[in-house]
Design an enzyme around this catalytic site. Structure first.
Site, PDB file in Angstrom:
ATOM      1  N   HIS A   1     -12.953  -0.998  -4.157  1.00  0.00           N
ATOM      2  CA  HIS A   1     -11.497  -0.811  -4.297  1.00  0.00           C
ATOM      3  C   HIS A   1     -11.076   0.601  -3.888  1.00  0.00           C
ATOM      4  CE1 HIS A   1     -10.454  -4.570  -6.040  1.00  0.00           C
ATOM      5  NE2 HIS A   1     -10.923  -4.354  -7.257  1.00  0.00           N
TER       6      HIS A   1
ATOM      7  N   GLU B   1      -9.073   1.627  -0.412  1.00  0.00           N
ATOM      8  CA  GLU B   1      -7.730   2.208  -0.512  1.00  0.00           C
ATOM      9  C   GLU B   1      -7.631   3.529   0.265  1.00  0.00           C
ATOM     10  OE1 GLU B   1      -5.053   0.880  -1.839  1.00  0.00           O
ATOM     11  OE2 GLU B   1      -3.851   2.658  -1.372  1.00  0.00           O
TER      12      GLU B   1
ATOM     13  N   LYS C   1      -7.981   2.988   4.078  1.00  0.00           N
ATOM     14  CA  LYS C   1      -6.738   2.364   4.557  1.00  0.00           C
ATOM     15  C   LYS C   1      -5.670   3.435   4.794  1.00  0.00           C
ATOM     16  CE  LYS C   1      -4.570  -0.145   1.740  1.00  0.00           C
ATOM     17  NZ  LYS C   1      -4.022  -1.051   0.715  1.00  0.00           N
ATOM     18  N   ASN C   2      -5.528   4.345   3.842  1.00  0.00           N
ATOM     19  CA  ASN C   2      -4.543   5.426   3.985  1.00  0.00           C
ATOM     20  C   ASN C   2      -4.855   6.292   5.201  1.00  0.00           C
ATOM     21  OD1 ASN C   2      -2.432   5.840   1.733  1.00  0.00           O
ATOM     22  ND2 ASN C   2      -4.247   5.156   0.655  1.00  0.00           N
TER      23      ASN C   2
HETATM   24  C1  W6P Z   1      -2.841  10.789   4.854  1.00  0.00           C
HETATM   25  C2  W6P Z   1      -2.148  10.471   3.563  1.00  0.00           C
HETATM   26  C3  W6P Z   1      -3.306  10.095   2.704  1.00  0.00           C
HETATM   27  C4  W6P Z   1      -3.363   9.695   1.376  1.00  0.00           C
HETATM   28  C5  W6P Z   1      -4.595   9.373   0.817  1.00  0.00           C
HETATM   29  C6  W6P Z   1      -5.759   9.451   1.560  1.00  0.00           C
HETATM   30  C7  W6P Z   1      -5.708   9.842   2.897  1.00  0.00           C
HETATM   31  C8  W6P Z   1      -4.482  10.158   3.459  1.00  0.00           C
HETATM   32  N1  W6P Z   1      -4.193  10.581   4.754  1.00  0.00           N
HETATM   33  O1  W6P Z   1      -2.302  11.163   5.874  1.00  0.00           O
END
Ligand code: W6P
Length: 360
Positions: free
Chosen positions: A227, A231, A234-235
Site C-alpha cells: 500500500h 501510493e 504513484k505520486n
Molecule cells: C511529487 C509530489 C509527491 C508526493 C508524494 C511523493 C512523491 C511526490 N512527488 O511531485
C-alpha cells in the site's frame, strides 16, 4: 437509544494493545487452546475499540457527524458493536467457530470505510465552500488520523484471528505477517502495479530503478508495505509524467533505495517531477486540502470534472493513510522536496520488535 448507554460504558474502558512479537508467537501456534484465547480476547477488546470510534463519530466538529456518508459509517460501527455485545460468552470450540464467522462479517462490513469517509469529507468541503468561514481543520485532521489508525489495528487483530483458521498456512507467514519479507520483492510488485495504472492513464510510464540487497528479509506485513510503496510511486510517476508529458527529453527514472539498518529499514523514493513548494508540503498529509476527486461511483452527484485523473489521484487520502500504516508499527513517512527539481519520500519501517500498537 438503549445501545448508546452500553457504547459509552464500553468506550470508557481501557484498550489493550498487543505487540508484534505477541502476534507472531501467538499466531504461529494455532492450537484449540490458543484459538479460544484469541477469540475471548477479541470478544472483549473489539467492543472497547469500536465503541470509542462510535462515540467520536457522533461528536465531530463542523457538522461532519451529520454528513450522510459519516452517518452510514457510524451505523456500521454501531451494528458491529451490537453484533459483538449480543454474542454469548465464548466457552468452547463451537462458540469460537461461530464467533469467528461474526468477526469475519464485521471485517467485510467495514471494507469501504476509507472511501466512504473520504466521501463524507467531500460532502463537508462542499458545504464549507458555501459559507466562506475560515475554519480550523486540525481537529478533523486529528480525528481522522486517530480513526484510521484505530481501524488499521482492529483489522490487523481480526485478520490475525481469521488466519489462524487457514488450513495450509505458508510456513513463513504468521497471519498477515511475513516473517521473511523481502522489501525488494514487495517494492517491485508495487512498482509494477503503479506503472500499470500510470500506463492506463497516460499511455506511458516513467522507468523506476531499485537499489537494494535482493536477499535481505525481515518480518513485516507485505500488504501494508505494498500500500505505502504503491501510493508513493504513484505520486512520483504522476509528477514525472505530467512534467515530461509533451517533452522531447526522456523522462528521468524514479530511483528507489532500500537500506537495512539496525532500528529501521528505510526505503527512499526519489523523483525529478519538479517538486512542490515548501508551503505546500504540510498539505500533502491533510485530508481536507487534498485536491483529488472522490470516487464517482460512490458520489452520486459528482460532476466528474477531470475524469482522467480519478484513478491515479485516488481519494486523496493515500498519503496520510500511508503514514499511518508506517506509524502503526513504529515507523514513519517523511517527504522532502526541492521546488523546481523533485521530491524525496523516506519511508521508515521499524523492525518489528517489542513496541506495542499505538492506540488512539
Ligand atoms: C511529487 C509530489 C509527491 C508526493 C508524494 C511523493 C512523491 C511526490 N512527488 O511531485
Amino acid at each position: 437509544k438503549k445501545v448508546m448507554e452500553e457504547v459509552h460504558q464500553w468506550g470508557s474502558m481501557k484498550q489493550h494493545g498487543v505487540t508484534l512479537k505477541y502476534m507472531m508467537e501467538f499466531g504461529s501456534n494455532p492450537t484449540d487452546k490458543n484459538l479460544l484465547l484469541s477469540a475471548q480476547f477479541l470478544h472483549s477488546e473489539l467492543p472497547i475499540r469500536i465503541a470509542r470510534r462510535s462515540i467520536e463519530l457522533e461528536n465531530l466538529p463542523c457538522g461532519l457527524s451529520q454528513k450522510p456518508a459519516v452517518l452510514k459509517v457510524r451505523d456500521w460501527y454501531l451494528d458491529s458493536f451490537r453484533d459483538l455485545r449480543s454474542f454469548r460468552e465464548i466457552k468452547d470450540m463451537s462458540d469460537e467457530k461461530e464467533f469467528t464467522k461474526i468477526i469475519k462479517a464485521i471485517k467485510v462490513r467495514h471494507d469501504n470505510v476509507v472511501p466512504t469517509m473520504a466521501l463524507g469529507v467531500s460532502q463537508l468541503k462542499r458545504t464549507m465552500n458555501a459559507n466562506t468561514a475560515i475554519e480550523d481543520h486540525t481537529e478533523i485532521h486529528e480525528f481522522l488520523d486517530r480513526f484510521f489508525l484505530s481501524r488499521i489495528g482492529i483489522r490487523m487483530l481480526i485478520g490475525q484471528h481469521l488466519e489462524l483458521h487457514k488450513p495450509n498456512p505458508n510456513p513463513n507467514c504468521v497471519g498477515c505477517i511475513h516473517t521473511k519479507m523481502s522489501p525488494l520483492d514487495v517494492t517491485r510488485n508495487a512498482i509494477e502495479d503503479a506503472r500499470a495504472m500510470c500506463y492506463r492513464e497516460y499511455g506511458n510510464a516513467p522507468e523506476v530503478t531499485i537499489y537494494g540487497d535482493p536477499d535481505f528479509t525481515f518480518p513485516y506485513v507485505p500488504i501494508h508495505l505494498h500500500h505505502m510503496v504503491f501510493e508513493l510511486v504513484k505520486n512520483s510517476l504522476r509528477a514525472v509524467q505530467e512534467r515530461f508529458m509533451d517533452d522531447d527529453r526522456v523522462a528521468p527514472p524514479i530511483r528507489i533505495i532500500i537500506a537495512d539498518g539496525i532500528e529501521d529499514v528505510t526505503i527512499k523514493i526519489s523523483d525529478e517531477g519538479g517538486g512542490i513548494p515548501r508551503s505546500g508540503l504540510p498539505k500533502l498529509f491533510t485530508y481536507l486540502y487534498s485536491t483529488a476527486r472522490t470516487n464517482p461511483l460512490l458520489d452520486e452527484d459528482s460532476d466528474l470534472g477531470i475524469a482522467n485523473t480519478v484513478t491515479m489521484a485516488g481519494y486523496g487520502h493515500g498519503l496520510p493513510i500511508s503514514r499511518l500504516y508506517a506509524k502503526y508499527f513504529g515507523g514513519d513517512l517523511q517527504i522532502l522536496s526541492m521546488e523546481g527539481y523533485g521530491t524525496d519520500a523516506y519511508l521508515h519501517l521499524c523492525r518489528l520488535g517489542d513496541s506495542e500498537e499505538p492506540l488512539p
